[in-house]
Design a protein around this motif. Structure first.
Motif, PDB file in Angstrom:
ATOM      1  N   TRP A   1       0.833  -1.212   0.000  1.00  0.00           N
ATOM      2  CA  TRP A   1       0.000   0.000   0.000  1.00  0.00           C
ATOM      3  C   TRP A   1       0.869   1.264   0.000  1.00  0.00           C
ATOM      4  O   TRP A   1       0.434   2.329  -0.441  1.00  0.00           O
ATOM      5  CB  TRP A   1      -0.936   0.017   1.200  1.00  0.00           C
ATOM      6  CG  TRP A   1      -2.086  -0.915   1.104  1.00  0.00           C
ATOM      7  CD1 TRP A   1      -2.322  -2.002   1.883  1.00  0.00           C
ATOM      8  CD2 TRP A   1      -3.160  -0.880   0.147  1.00  0.00           C
ATOM      9  NE1 TRP A   1      -3.467  -2.641   1.495  1.00  0.00           N
ATOM     10  CE2 TRP A   1      -4.006  -1.971   0.439  1.00  0.00           C
ATOM     11  CE3 TRP A   1      -3.499  -0.030  -0.912  1.00  0.00           C
ATOM     12  CZ2 TRP A   1      -5.162  -2.245  -0.311  1.00  0.00           C
ATOM     13  CZ3 TRP A   1      -4.652  -0.294  -1.644  1.00  0.00           C
ATOM     14  CH2 TRP A   1      -5.465  -1.395  -1.343  1.00  0.00           C
TER      15      TRP A   1
ATOM     16  N   PHE B   1      -8.538   3.591  -0.424  1.00  0.00           N
ATOM     17  CA  PHE B   1      -8.148   3.516  -1.828  1.00  0.00           C
ATOM     18  C   PHE B   1      -9.320   3.174  -2.722  1.00  0.00           C
ATOM     19  O   PHE B   1      -9.200   2.416  -3.681  1.00  0.00           O
ATOM     20  CB  PHE B   1      -7.015   2.489  -1.996  1.00  0.00           C
ATOM     21  CG  PHE B   1      -5.747   2.900  -1.317  1.00  0.00           C
ATOM     22  CD1 PHE B   1      -5.452   2.452  -0.041  1.00  0.00           C
ATOM     23  CD2 PHE B   1      -4.854   3.749  -1.945  1.00  0.00           C
ATOM     24  CE1 PHE B   1      -4.276   2.841   0.607  1.00  0.00           C
ATOM     25  CE2 PHE B   1      -3.679   4.140  -1.318  1.00  0.00           C
ATOM     26  CZ  PHE B   1      -3.396   3.692  -0.042  1.00  0.00           C
ATOM     27  N   GLY B   2     -10.445   3.728  -2.416  1.00  0.00           N
ATOM     28  CA  GLY B   2     -11.551   3.676  -3.363  1.00  0.00           C
ATOM     29  C   GLY B   2     -12.715   2.787  -3.003  1.00  0.00           C
ATOM     30  O   GLY B   2     -13.770   2.895  -3.607  1.00  0.00           O
ATOM     31  N   LYS B   3     -12.536   1.882  -2.043  1.00  0.00           N
ATOM     32  CA  LYS B   3     -13.668   1.026  -1.704  1.00  0.00           C
ATOM     33  C   LYS B   3     -13.632   0.749  -0.213  1.00  0.00           C
ATOM     34  O   LYS B   3     -12.611   0.337   0.322  1.00  0.00           O
ATOM     35  CB  LYS B   3     -13.607  -0.289  -2.486  1.00  0.00           C
ATOM     36  CG  LYS B   3     -14.814  -1.180  -2.258  1.00  0.00           C
ATOM     37  CD  LYS B   3     -14.702  -2.466  -3.045  1.00  0.00           C
ATOM     38  CE  LYS B   3     -15.953  -3.322  -2.894  1.00  0.00           C
ATOM     39  NZ  LYS B   3     -16.252  -3.656  -1.492  1.00  0.00           N
TER      40      LYS B   3
ATOM     41  N   MET C   1     -19.120  -1.180 -16.354  1.00  0.00           N
ATOM     42  CA  MET C   1     -17.978  -1.199 -15.442  1.00  0.00           C
ATOM     43  C   MET C   1     -16.726  -0.819 -16.216  1.00  0.00           C
ATOM     44  O   MET C   1     -16.612  -1.087 -17.422  1.00  0.00           O
ATOM     45  CB  MET C   1     -17.793  -2.567 -14.786  1.00  0.00           C
ATOM     46  CG  MET C   1     -17.542  -3.711 -15.734  1.00  0.00           C
ATOM     47  SD  MET C   1     -17.362  -5.291 -14.860  1.00  0.00           S
ATOM     48  CE  MET C   1     -15.594  -5.418 -14.789  1.00  0.00           C
TER      49      MET C   1
ATOM     50  N   PHE D   1      -4.428  -3.993  -4.469  1.00  0.00           N
ATOM     51  CA  PHE D   1      -5.802  -3.531  -4.696  1.00  0.00           C
ATOM     52  C   PHE D   1      -6.798  -4.678  -4.681  1.00  0.00           C
ATOM     53  O   PHE D   1      -7.793  -4.654  -3.986  1.00  0.00           O
ATOM     54  CB  PHE D   1      -5.905  -2.836  -6.052  1.00  0.00           C
ATOM     55  CG  PHE D   1      -5.540  -1.390  -6.022  1.00  0.00           C
ATOM     56  CD1 PHE D   1      -4.314  -0.958  -6.463  1.00  0.00           C
ATOM     57  CD2 PHE D   1      -6.429  -0.461  -5.530  1.00  0.00           C
ATOM     58  CE1 PHE D   1      -3.980   0.380  -6.431  1.00  0.00           C
ATOM     59  CE2 PHE D   1      -6.116   0.880  -5.498  1.00  0.00           C
ATOM     60  CZ  PHE D   1      -4.882   1.304  -5.949  1.00  0.00           C
TER      61      PHE D   1
ATOM     62  N   ILE E   1      -9.913  -6.583  -5.618  1.00  0.00           N
ATOM     63  CA  ILE E   1     -11.243  -6.206  -6.099  1.00  0.00           C
ATOM     64  C   ILE E   1     -11.472  -4.703  -5.926  1.00  0.00           C
ATOM     65  O   ILE E   1     -12.411  -4.141  -6.503  1.00  0.00           O
ATOM     66  CB  ILE E   1     -12.313  -7.018  -5.342  1.00  0.00           C
ATOM     67  CG1 ILE E   1     -13.629  -7.048  -6.099  1.00  0.00           C
ATOM     68  CG2 ILE E   1     -12.538  -6.467  -3.947  1.00  0.00           C
ATOM     69  CD1 ILE E   1     -13.648  -8.010  -7.198  1.00  0.00           C
ATOM     70  N   ARG E   2     -10.622  -4.010  -5.185  1.00  0.00           N
ATOM     71  CA  ARG E   2     -10.794  -2.571  -4.963  1.00  0.00           C
ATOM     72  C   ARG E   2     -10.498  -1.754  -6.211  1.00  0.00           C
ATOM     73  O   ARG E   2     -10.977  -0.628  -6.341  1.00  0.00           O
ATOM     74  CB  ARG E   2      -9.866  -2.099  -3.836  1.00  0.00           C
ATOM     75  CG  ARG E   2     -10.329  -2.485  -2.483  1.00  0.00           C
ATOM     76  CD  ARG E   2      -9.571  -1.707  -1.413  1.00  0.00           C
ATOM     77  NE  ARG E   2     -10.290  -1.761  -0.165  1.00  0.00           N
ATOM     78  CZ  ARG E   2     -10.227  -2.759   0.700  1.00  0.00           C
ATOM     79  NH1 ARG E   2      -9.441  -3.770   0.453  1.00  0.00           N
ATOM     80  NH2 ARG E   2     -10.934  -2.756   1.808  1.00  0.00           N
ATOM     81  N   LEU E   3      -9.694  -2.291  -7.138  1.00  0.00           N
ATOM     82  CA  LEU E   3      -9.248  -1.473  -8.263  1.00  0.00           C
ATOM     83  C   LEU E   3     -10.405  -1.053  -9.170  1.00  0.00           C
ATOM     84  O   LEU E   3     -10.537   0.141  -9.467  1.00  0.00           O
ATOM     85  CB  LEU E   3      -8.158  -2.217  -9.050  1.00  0.00           C
ATOM     86  CG  LEU E   3      -7.538  -1.408 -10.195  1.00  0.00           C
ATOM     87  CD1 LEU E   3      -6.912  -0.125  -9.677  1.00  0.00           C
ATOM     88  CD2 LEU E   3      -6.494  -2.231 -10.929  1.00  0.00           C
TER      89      LEU E   3
ATOM     90  N   ALA F   1     -13.522  -0.783  -8.464  1.00  0.00           N
ATOM     91  CA  ALA F   1     -14.366   0.137  -7.698  1.00  0.00           C
ATOM     92  C   ALA F   1     -13.701   1.506  -7.608  1.00  0.00           C
ATOM     93  O   ALA F   1     -14.355   2.543  -7.714  1.00  0.00           O
ATOM     94  CB  ALA F   1     -14.618  -0.422  -6.300  1.00  0.00           C
ATOM     95  N   SER F   2     -12.390   1.513  -7.420  1.00  0.00           N
ATOM     96  CA  SER F   2     -11.675   2.773  -7.323  1.00  0.00           C
ATOM     97  C   SER F   2     -11.750   3.539  -8.633  1.00  0.00           C
ATOM     98  O   SER F   2     -11.987   4.746  -8.652  1.00  0.00           O
ATOM     99  CB  SER F   2     -10.219   2.496  -6.946  1.00  0.00           C
ATOM    100  OG  SER F   2      -9.520   3.706  -6.764  1.00  0.00           O
ATOM    101  N   LEU F   3     -11.568   2.834  -9.756  1.00  0.00           N
ATOM    102  CA  LEU F   3     -11.651   3.496 -11.052  1.00  0.00           C
ATOM    103  C   LEU F   3     -13.065   4.010 -11.310  1.00  0.00           C
ATOM    104  O   LEU F   3     -13.251   5.084 -11.890  1.00  0.00           O
ATOM    105  CB  LEU F   3     -11.218   2.530 -12.161  1.00  0.00           C
ATOM    106  CG  LEU F   3      -9.739   2.113 -12.142  1.00  0.00           C
ATOM    107  CD1 LEU F   3      -9.466   1.052 -13.189  1.00  0.00           C
ATOM    108  CD2 LEU F   3      -8.833   3.319 -12.364  1.00  0.00           C
TER     109      LEU F   3
ATOM    110  N   ASN G   1     -15.018   5.165  -9.185  1.00  0.00           N
ATOM    111  CA  ASN G   1     -15.270   6.360  -8.387  1.00  0.00           C
ATOM    112  C   ASN G   1     -14.914   7.642  -9.125  1.00  0.00           C
ATOM    113  O   ASN G   1     -15.406   8.723  -8.785  1.00  0.00           O
ATOM    114  CB  ASN G   1     -14.470   6.309  -7.084  1.00  0.00           C
ATOM    115  CG  ASN G   1     -15.091   5.358  -6.084  1.00  0.00           C
ATOM    116  OD1 ASN G   1     -16.234   4.964  -6.251  1.00  0.00           O
ATOM    117  ND2 ASN G   1     -14.334   4.974  -5.085  1.00  0.00           N
ATOM    118  N   PHE G   2     -14.037   7.532 -10.140  1.00  0.00           N
ATOM    119  CA  PHE G   2     -13.673   8.742 -10.866  1.00  0.00           C
ATOM    120  C   PHE G   2     -14.753   9.136 -11.866  1.00  0.00           C
ATOM    121  O   PHE G   2     -14.751  10.215 -12.416  1.00  0.00           O
ATOM    122  CB  PHE G   2     -12.338   8.540 -11.600  1.00  0.00           C
ATOM    123  CG  PHE G   2     -11.186   8.312 -10.676  1.00  0.00           C
ATOM    124  CD1 PHE G   2     -10.481   7.134 -10.698  1.00  0.00           C
ATOM    125  CD2 PHE G   2     -10.818   9.286  -9.754  1.00  0.00           C
ATOM    126  CE1 PHE G   2      -9.413   6.924  -9.829  1.00  0.00           C
ATOM    127  CE2 PHE G   2      -9.753   9.074  -8.883  1.00  0.00           C
ATOM    128  CZ  PHE G   2      -9.054   7.896  -8.933  1.00  0.00           C
TER     129      PHE G   2
END
Lengths: 438, 282
Positions: free
Chosen positions: A57, A125-127, B176, B200, B202-204, B206-208, B210-211
């Motif tokens: 991270w 970090f986004g989620k 998505m 990241f 599964i967060r990646l 979702a993070s993208l 968010n933009f």
């Protein structure tokens, strides 16, 4: 004589009494100690399963940094990889010490404070993953409680030094942390249920909403089951699932005050709902799964009952002819397989005095011809093949044979084989060791 | 007939015998359970999967294998074997814990650490002081109050939350953002975020998301995020953290699927829009 029965409580009084009992009924600190071990063990397990590659991270570009409330409030940010690893392993060490019940409140407070950073960092970090928050609340509650007064290294250390130790006390102090952790967990579920109704109304249940959600997850996750085709055969199934989900989420807090069958129904429903998330959506809410199991299943009682489960198997006394070599060997084998120790095997040749005293209805002549089995508490014996069939139910390794023995053909053949062996055992039996009289 | 007399009374060795038989019983139960699981996982379930795949089972089961046109039977069996392997390891771990707990010396230790209060133990009942009740009240008020504030404001105040996930209605289509890497031959790869974009996972996506492209204000940030993701991928590939192909370009697509009628698992998106295409400098 004045009546000693309690008057039935009405409405609000009943609810208040249940809530008061759930939160402040005096309990043993040993129970709280067991729960302390399980909750910190859960947190420790989650720190390994959910926080893999933690140091990476530090390498993530700041464009992804979307700090959550707590990190904004205290201006927290990622540190260097080595610092992150140091914090992670320090956190794990604190969890281990708290689990063992040593170090007192400072250790538990430190673990709770550090959990905010360690568990919280990936959420920036986004989620945001909501399961970690419930774990943190549990750690905070345990930090404020007297969780190490029972079943802990500290309590043992106090006892060995002759200092006052209180595991035998009953106190509300041992109950409120348990109920509070249960409350924080079930409030999270209830909020999720109310949020669905607040945002979408009953359309969340009555429309194709859940069907679309499940289909969408086939592309974004890896669900175990593909239910889309099943819904074509049972079109009302997604609505039933949706209704069940909302119902069990909203009713979850009742688990704290429910008793008996209602508690079992609610618990099975909540666990089934969480299992359904995993199977149908590919979402494993590991924190919720583990905490529901830890906080609502009385494991100590379940373990104790499991270890005593063999008492459900009836006890038998088996009388055999000790002068017969085959019989003696067979009984040694049966005794060895009887792992739950439900069979008492008695040599009626060497112990006839005791046999006739305990079982006066047994005939020596008859018992020397056929094996006898007497169930504890009964005053009759089964003999021969029937005797084997009766005590086989108490030896789980014999269960396949026991089931099969009731089939007519197998029963007939078994009786013929038994009769042949019993009638010819002294002709073909092997030499027995000398009888030693006590 | 008289009733049978009771067996011999317990001796001083009862406790030791009790612990010993509990341990033996636990060992036997665990062994039998493992044997049943082994037969179920290695024989029964694969047979059921094969029957369902070949359409020989009942219709609802056959329907679960609707991806048979693009996924061979071996893939389904391999998926089951992977799952069964994980379940077996968990079973073994739990069994080891149970057996360890039932070892007589450990049973004795647990019983010594866990004296149960009853009247014979001269247990006393403590009461909570008013000051202690106030402390507990303040603690619970803060924790529940934080949730209440989050609900009222409709905002995520982690660790407090309004738990609004999945509360909105899902429409019959969804989009998505998907990162795709391109190697030197121009071949595109959709990689597993859990393996190739650590930490990241599964967060990646979702993070993208968010933009929220094409919101104009976030276009620059989204481009920078895509480039950063590519750099992270390459750095980890060079450090042998994963074994993905060397990166020549990184692309961001927006994929859209229709959910009515229900698409087959693994179906290609209805539409695919290229958002960014960026060459990686080596």
């Amino acid at each position: 004589m004045p009546s000693t029965t309690k008057p039935a409580l009405k409405g609000n009084q009943w609810l208040l009494e249940r809530v008061n009992s759930a939160f402040f009924e005096p309990r043993s600190f040993v129970e709280l100690g067991w729960l302390r071990v399980l909750v910190y063990a859960t947190a420790l397990l989650l720190s390994f399963t959910l926080l893999g590659h933690y140091a990476l991270w530090a390498d993530v570009d700041e464009v992804f940094w979307q700090p959550v409330f707590v990190f904004q409030l205290f201006s927290l940010s990622p540190h260097s990889p080595s610092a992150l690893l140091f914090l992670l392993w320090s956190f794990r060490a604190l969890l281990l010490l708290a689990m063992l019940g040593t170090g007192g409140r400072p250790i538990r407070f430190a673990a709770a404070v550090l959990s905010l950073y360690v568990f919280g960092l990936p959420h920036n970090f986004g989620k945001v993953d909501h399961g970690d928050a419930v774990v943190i609340f549990c750690l905070v509650i345990l930090a404020f409680s007297d969780a190490d007064r029972g079943f802990s290294i500290r309590s043992v250390w106090l006892r060995t030094r002759g200092l006052p130790s209180t595991p035998l006390r009953l106190s509300p102090e041992a109950r409120w942390p348990v109920a509070s952790m249960q409350l924080m967990l079930t409030v999270a579920l209830a909020e999720a249920g109310f949020a669905k109704l607040r945002t979408s109304g009953f359309a969340w249940i009555t429309t194709d909403n859940l069907r679309f959600v499940i289909e969408r997850h086939a592309f974004t996750h890896q669900p175990l089951l593909n239910l889309s085709q099943l819904f074509e055969y049972v079109p009302w199934l997604p609505n039933a699932f949706a209704g069940g989900t909302v119902a069990f989420e909203i009713l979850a807090p009742l688990l704290i005050i429910a008793r008996g069958p209602m508690k079992v129904i609610l618990l099975v429903g909540v666990l089934g709902m969480l299992a359904g998330f995993s199977a149908a959506l590919g979402i494993v809410a590991l924190q919720f799964d583990l905490l529901v199991l830890v906080l609502f299943v009385p494991w100590r009682s379940v373990l104790a009952k499991s270890l005593r489960a063999r008492r459900w198997l009836p006890r038998y006394t088996i009388l055999y002819d000790g002068s017969c070599g085959i019989c003696a060997k067979t009984m040694r084998l049966v005794g060895g397989i009887d792992v739950f120790k439900r069979l008492e095997i008695v040599d009626l040749v060497n112990q006839w005095d005791e046999v006739t005293r305990r079982f006066p209805f047994v005939s020596l002549d008859r018992a020397l011809v056929d094996l006898h089995a007497i169930r504890q508490g009964e005053s009759r014996a089964t003999a021969g093949f029937d005797a084997y069939q009766s005590f086989a139910r108490s030896v789980p390794l014999f269960w396949p044979i026991w089931f099969a023995s009731y089939a007519p053909v197998i029963s007939h053949v078994g009786k013929r084989i038994y009769r042949y062996v019993a009638d010819h055992r002294h002709e073909d039996g092997c030499e027995i060791p000398p009888i030693v009289r006590s | 007939m008289s009733r049978a007399q009771s067996p011999m009374p317990p001796t001083a060795r009862t406790d030791r015998a009790e612990y010993s038989s509990s341990f033996t019983a636990t060992l036997a139960a665990v062994t039998m359970s493992l044997a049943v699981w082994w037969m179920t996982s290695r024989l029964l379930v694969p047979a059921i999967i094969t029957a369902g795949y070949e359409g020989r089972a009942f219709s609802q089961l056959n329907a679960l294998f609707d991806g048979r046109s693009s996924h061979p039977l071996t893939e389904y069996l391999a998926d089951w074997q992977g799952l069964a392997r994980q379940a077996t390891w968990m079973f073994i771990l739990l069994s080891a814990v149970l057996i360890a707990l039932s070892i007589p010396v450990n049973q004795r230790l647990i019983d010594r650490l866990s004296p149960v209060p009853h009247t014979g133990n001269r247990a006393t009942v403590e009461l909570l002081s008013r000051w202690r009740k106030l402390q507990i009240g303040v603690l619970m008020t803060v924790m529940l109050g934080g949730h209440a504030v989050s609900v009222v404001l409709g905002a995520e105040l982690w660790p407090f939350s309004n738990y609004s996930m999945y509360s909105s209605l899902q429409s019959d289509s969804f989009s998505m953002n998907q990162l795709v890497v391109v190697d030197s031959t121009g071949a595109e790869y959709v990689l597993d975020e859990e393996t190739h974009f650590l930490p990241f996972g599964i967060r990646l996506p979702a993070s993208l998301n968010n933009f929220r492209w094409p919101a104009p204000g976030d276009t620059v940030r989204l481009r920078r995020a895509v480039v950063a993701a590519g750099a992270l991928y390459e750095k980890q590939r060079l450090n042998a953290i994963h074994d993905g192909p060397p990166l020549s370009r990184i692309r961001l697509y927006t994929w859209t699927w229709k959910l009515e009628p229900a698409p087959e698992r693994g179906a290609k998106p209805e539409s695919s829009t290229l958002v960014f295409d960026y060459a990686i400098d080596h």
